[in-house]
Scaffold this motif. Structure first.
Motif, PDB file in Angstrom:
ATOM      1  N   SER A   1       0.831  -1.202   0.000  1.00  0.00           N
ATOM      2  CA  SER A   1       0.000   0.000   0.000  1.00  0.00           C
ATOM      3  C   SER A   1       0.871   1.259   0.000  1.00  0.00           C
ATOM      4  O   SER A   1       1.962   1.265   0.572  1.00  0.00           O
ATOM      5  CB  SER A   1      -0.881  -0.002   1.250  1.00  0.00           C
TER       6      SER A   1
ATOM      7  N   ASN B   1      -5.120  -0.150   1.772  1.00  0.00           N
ATOM      8  CA  ASN B   1      -4.307  -0.859   2.753  1.00  0.00           C
ATOM      9  C   ASN B   1      -4.947  -2.209   3.081  1.00  0.00           C
ATOM     10  O   ASN B   1      -5.937  -2.265   3.797  1.00  0.00           O
ATOM     11  CB  ASN B   1      -4.146  -0.025   4.024  1.00  0.00           C
TER      12      ASN B   1
ATOM     13  N   ASP C   1       3.929  -3.404   8.313  1.00  0.00           N
ATOM     14  CA  ASP C   1       3.343  -2.578   7.258  1.00  0.00           C
ATOM     15  C   ASP C   1       4.120  -2.604   5.947  1.00  0.00           C
ATOM     16  O   ASP C   1       4.094  -1.634   5.205  1.00  0.00           O
ATOM     17  CB  ASP C   1       3.235  -1.121   7.733  1.00  0.00           C
TER      18      ASP C   1
END
Length: 146
Positions: A53, A81, A124
């Motif tokens: 993302s 995301n 992430d």
């Protein structure tokens, strides 16, 4: 068949044997073995396609770290995301169907850019998917949650 539009493909990349740099593409082809033409094709089905993302890059930029798109090793850079999606979730992109197979762990080689990156992107960096239905994905294609 698609249930809910969640995002869009912004950039596409492959890794090649000839170059250490990611190669940006306008279209990529996939089958059950991964991204056709990628150096990781037919290596590990569950880790064959990496989705990242723009949120990951935004996080890095918020710490004044400049990192161009593609540096996280993604095949698909998206404006959605997906990191909290459960394993087994399916996405329709172009004429492909991808299934989320596992979370991507951070690679320590990113500390070459900045030592803070592995810790910042611990959860992430992206998610891996495998192709359930092959086909082509193009920049600008919509992403649907199935």
């Amino acid at each position: 068949m698609p249930n809910k539009k969640v995002g869009q493909i912004l950039k596409l990349f492959i890794s090649t044997v000839q170059s250490s740099q990611r190669v940006e593409k306008s279209v990529i082809a996939l089958d059950e073995l991964g991204v056709i033409g990628d150096k990781f094709y037919n290596k590990d089905n569950a880790r064959s396609i990496l989705l990242t993302s723009t949120d990951s890059y935004d996080l890095i930029k918020s710490y004044d770290i400049d990192m161009p798109y593609g540096y996280l090793g993604e095949n698909l850079l998206i404006d959605y995301n997906p990191y909290s999606l459960p394993i087994g979730t399916r996405l329709k992109i172009g004429d492909t169907i991808l299934e989320i197979s596992q979370n991507c762990t951070i690679c320590n080689h990113l500390s070459v850019i900045d030592k803070r990156i592995p810790k910042l992107l611990k959860d992430d960096r992206g998610i891996f998917a495998k192709a359930i239905q092959g086909g082509e994905i193009s920049v600008g294609d919509d992403i649907y949650l199935l």
